[in-house]
Design a protein around this motif. Sequence first.
Motif, PDB file in Angstrom:
ATOM      1  N   UNK A  17       2.013  14.723   8.913  1.00  0.00           N
ATOM      2  CA  UNK A  17       2.683  14.141   7.632  1.00  0.00           C
ATOM      3  C   UNK A  17       1.958  13.088   6.902  1.00  0.00           C
ATOM      4  N   UNK A  18       1.247  12.249   7.880  1.00  0.00           N
ATOM      5  CA  UNK A  18       0.298  11.282   7.070  1.00  0.00           C
ATOM      6  C   UNK A  18      -0.724  12.069   6.295  1.00  0.00           C
ATOM      7  N   UNK A  19      -1.253  13.095   7.008  1.00  0.00           N
ATOM      8  CA  UNK A  19      -2.427  13.672   6.257  1.00  0.00           C
ATOM      9  C   UNK A  19      -2.078  14.490   4.872  1.00  0.00           C
ATOM     10  N   UNK A  20      -0.623  14.914   5.030  1.00  0.00           N
ATOM     11  CA  UNK A  20      -0.043  15.331   3.779  1.00  0.00           C
ATOM     12  C   UNK A  20       0.113  14.500   2.746  1.00  0.00           C
ATOM     13  N   UNK A  21       0.452  13.405   2.978  1.00  0.00           N
ATOM     14  CA  UNK A  21       0.689  12.204   2.407  1.00  0.00           C
ATOM     15  C   UNK A  21      -0.686  11.806   1.713  1.00  0.00           C
ATOM     16  N   UNK A  22      -1.580  11.678   2.502  1.00  0.00           N
ATOM     17  CA  UNK A  22      -3.063  11.194   1.897  1.00  0.00           C
ATOM     18  C   UNK A  22      -3.429  12.428   0.650  1.00  0.00           C
ATOM     19  N   UNK A  34      -0.118   1.053   7.269  1.00  0.00           N
ATOM     20  CA  UNK A  34       0.925   0.823   7.686  1.00  0.00           C
ATOM     21  C   UNK A  34       1.255   2.047   8.823  1.00  0.00           C
ATOM     22  N   UNK A  35       1.493   3.200   8.127  1.00  0.00           N
ATOM     23  CA  UNK A  35       1.814   4.503   8.880  1.00  0.00           C
ATOM     24  C   UNK A  35       0.843   4.735  10.056  1.00  0.00           C
ATOM     25  N   UNK A  36      -0.403   4.676   9.943  1.00  0.00           N
ATOM     26  CA  UNK A  36      -1.687   4.818  10.880  1.00  0.00           C
ATOM     27  C   UNK A  36      -1.084   3.950  11.980  1.00  0.00           C
ATOM     28  N   UNK A  37      -1.147   2.482  11.573  1.00  0.00           N
ATOM     29  CA  UNK A  37      -0.879   1.459  12.569  1.00  0.00           C
ATOM     30  C   UNK A  37       0.356   1.790  13.465  1.00  0.00           C
ATOM     31  N   UNK A  38       1.460   2.176  12.906  1.00  0.00           N
ATOM     32  CA  UNK A  38       2.724   2.576  13.694  1.00  0.00           C
ATOM     33  C   UNK A  38       2.534   3.827  14.433  1.00  0.00           C
ATOM     34  N   UNK A  39       1.845   4.853  14.028  1.00  0.00           N
ATOM     35  CA  UNK A  39       1.526   6.006  14.758  1.00  0.00           C
ATOM     36  C   UNK A  39       0.514   5.552  15.944  1.00  0.00           C
ATOM     37  N   UNK A  75     -12.856   5.949   2.953  1.00  0.00           N
ATOM     38  CA  UNK A  75     -13.350   6.508   4.337  1.00  0.00           C
ATOM     39  C   UNK A  75     -12.616   6.062   5.588  1.00  0.00           C
ATOM     40  N   UNK A  76     -12.243   4.821   5.302  1.00  0.00           N
ATOM     41  CA  UNK A  76     -11.513   3.995   6.505  1.00  0.00           C
ATOM     42  C   UNK A  76     -10.215   5.010   6.800  1.00  0.00           C
ATOM     43  N   UNK A  83      -2.207   0.301  -3.265  1.00  0.00           N
ATOM     44  CA  UNK A  83      -0.892   0.245  -2.708  1.00  0.00           C
ATOM     45  C   UNK A  83      -0.808   1.314  -1.708  1.00  0.00           C
ATOM     46  N   UNK A  84      -1.242   2.697  -2.028  1.00  0.00           N
ATOM     47  CA  UNK A  84      -1.325   3.816  -1.267  1.00  0.00           C
ATOM     48  C   UNK A  84      -1.967   3.510   0.280  1.00  0.00           C
ATOM     49  N   UNK A  85      -3.452   2.929   0.028  1.00  0.00           N
ATOM     50  CA  UNK A  85      -4.067   2.803   1.182  1.00  0.00           C
ATOM     51  C   UNK A  85      -3.279   1.754   1.999  1.00  0.00           C
TER      52      UNK A  85
END
Length: 105
Positions: A60-65, A86-91, A24-25, A79-81
Amino acid sequence: MTSTSSRIAAALLAVALAAPALGAEVDRREANQQDRIAQGVRSGELTPGETARLERKEARIDRQIKADRAANGGKLTPAERRQINREQNRTSRQIYRAKHNDRKM
C-alpha cells in the motif's frame, strides 16, 4: 560576489542537492523494511499471517509513493514525504512488534 549572496547561493545549492536525496531516503527505507520482513520469515520470527499483513502494508505504501510521484513529475512533495515517512515509521514499529511477540512459525 558579496558574502550574503554567496551564502544564499550556497543555501540554494544545498537545497537543490538535498531534494533527490530525500526521495532516495523513502526508497532506502522501503528496501530496508522489505529486508527486515524477509529476515523475519527466514528466522521464523514472523508467522505467515504476520508476513502477509506486513507485506500488504508495504504494498500500500509502495502504491502511494508511485501515485504521488506520477502526479508530481516523478518527485514527492515535502508533505507527501512527511506522510510516507509517518506510514513507514508506523510499519517499522509493526515489523518490530511482530518479530518480537514470541509467535513463531
